[in-house]
Design an enzyme around this catalytic site. Structure first.
Site, PDB file in Angstrom:
ATOM      1  N   GLN A  42      -5.377  -1.612   9.637  1.00  0.00           N
ATOM      2  CA  GLN A  42      -5.222  -2.950   9.050  1.00  0.00           C
ATOM      3  C   GLN A  42      -5.801  -4.018   9.980  1.00  0.00           C
ATOM      4  OE1 GLN A  42      -3.746  -3.648   5.885  1.00  0.00           O
ATOM      5  NE2 GLN A  42      -4.499  -5.723   6.272  1.00  0.00           N
ATOM      6  N   ASP A  46     -11.239   2.339   3.243  1.00  0.00           N
ATOM      7  CA  ASP A  46     -11.401   0.888   3.101  1.00  0.00           C
ATOM      8  C   ASP A  46     -12.863   0.544   2.793  1.00  0.00           C
ATOM      9  OD1 ASP A  46      -9.265  -0.861   3.143  1.00  0.00           O
ATOM     10  OD2 ASP A  46      -9.069  -0.872   5.323  1.00  0.00           O
ATOM     11  N   LYS A  51       0.836  -1.205   0.000  1.00  0.00           N
ATOM     12  CA  LYS A  51       0.000   0.000   0.000  1.00  0.00           C
ATOM     13  C   LYS A  51       0.865   1.246   0.000  1.00  0.00           C
ATOM     14  CE  LYS A  51      -3.813  -2.535   2.022  1.00  0.00           C
ATOM     15  NZ  LYS A  51      -4.572  -2.919   3.201  1.00  0.00           N
TER      16      LYS A  51
END
Ligand code: NAD
Length: 297
Positions: A96, A119, A52
């Site tokens: 995460q 997200d 990422k």
């Protein structure tokens, strides 16, 4: 049979994003900024995060990786989320998953400001998605929708079977594909661990999407001739012929299924890279909402 090359397509998407970011900077704006929170040192999460951050650099975003030890308390993590919510220099951020067991994922998810939830996991964004309203789509389903669109895979009126009903992949995909959209209008069956006659259901699929996380689960006898196969699974299996002693495979028995399919995603190099590209798209969208500008691609 044609490979749905997520690696190549994600590069194209990232080049397109970079062109737009170059334009933004030429207008005198700062670069879009993505923050990423990583708790503990789960090796898979570390690898995802590296990808990422690398992608942020590639498209010209600024980014920062905020590491916290696995023994961080839930209250401390919620404070960090609050801080990112109110930081004007942060356009979007991700926490995460998975988080350590003593932390309630749901509480953390709910604390994220939906306007920074790149997200696309917050229930506000999920609800908007389900009603076809403007939102951040969850990254993996978004990546799959983009892949179907760019490869011009016709979904309208097709029988789609999605295996796996997680909140981040299977369930949102089943909703997106059934909606009245350019990529959509499909008749969707959402299969899961309690589904009976799964083999027969899969055999009727024009488009079969596997997101359950079991290596070689989808075998050639489950697949109709000419079906489109999307393999979301990422599974590590032993392989002593490799230096590392292991390799990544999807949920689909690729060797035997590929010859029967019209389109198929490989693992690695299929859905995975598209997920990261979608996260970049969502971050750019978060920036664009904050600082509207005119841009013609
Ligand atoms: P999950 O692990 O939360 O849930 C798995 C789902 O599979 C459940 O809904 C369960 O009902 C279903 N299932 C389990 N056994 C089944 C069976 N025998 N028959 C039918 N259904 C069954 O799912 P997830 O988080 O969506 O992850 C699924 C896979 O996708 C994993 O391998 C994960 O690593 C991978 N993944 C990949 C990406 C990517 O970017 N490529 C992103 C997210 C997840």
């Amino acid at each position: 049979m044609q490979i749905l090359d997520g690696k190549k397509l994600s590069m194209t998407l990232k080049e397109e994003i970079k062109e737009e970011v170059d334009f933004i900077k030429e207008q005198g704006h700062r670069a879009p900024h993505l923050s990423a929170v990583l708790v503990g040192n789960n090796p898979a999460s570390e690898a995802y995060m590296r990808n990422k951050v690398k992608s942020c650099n590639m498209v010209g975003f600024s980014s920062d990786l905020i590491r916290r030890d696995a023994d961080i308390t839930q209250a401390e993590l919620l404070l960090l989320v609050d801080k990112l919510n109110s930081d004007d220099g942060v356009d979007g951020f991700i926490v995460q998953l998975p988080l350590p067991d003593h932390i309630d994922d749901e509480k953390v998810l709910l604390a994220i400001d939906p306007s920074k939830d790149v997200d696309g996991f917050h229930p506000y964004n999920f609800g908007c998605m389900a009603q076809g309203m403007d939102c951040f789509l969850p990254a993996t389903p978004y990546g799959i929708m983009l892949m179907l669109e760019r490869y011009e895979v016709d979904t309208s009126g097709k029988n789609v079977v999605v295996i796996g009903r997680s909140n981040i992949v299977g369930t949102p995909l089943s909703i997106l594909l059934s909606r009245k959209n350019k990529v959509g209008n499909a008749t969707v069956t959402l299969a899961h661990s309690r589904t009976q006659n799964l083999k027969e259901i899969c055999q009727r699929a024009d488009i079969l999407i596997s997101a359950l996380g079991k290596p070689f689960f989808v075998t050639h006898d489950m697949v109709k001739e000419g079906a489109v196969i999307i393999d979301v699974g990422i599974n590590r299996i032993d392989d002593l012929s490799r230096k590392s002693g292991s390799r990544l495979v999807g949920d689909v028995d690729f060797e035997k299924v590929a010859p029967k399919s019209s389109f198929i995603t490989p693992v690695p190099g299929g859905v995975g890279p598209m997920t990261v590209a979608s996260l970049m798209m969502n971050t750019l969208k978060a920036f664009r909402r904050k600082f509207p500008y005119e841009y013609e691609r």
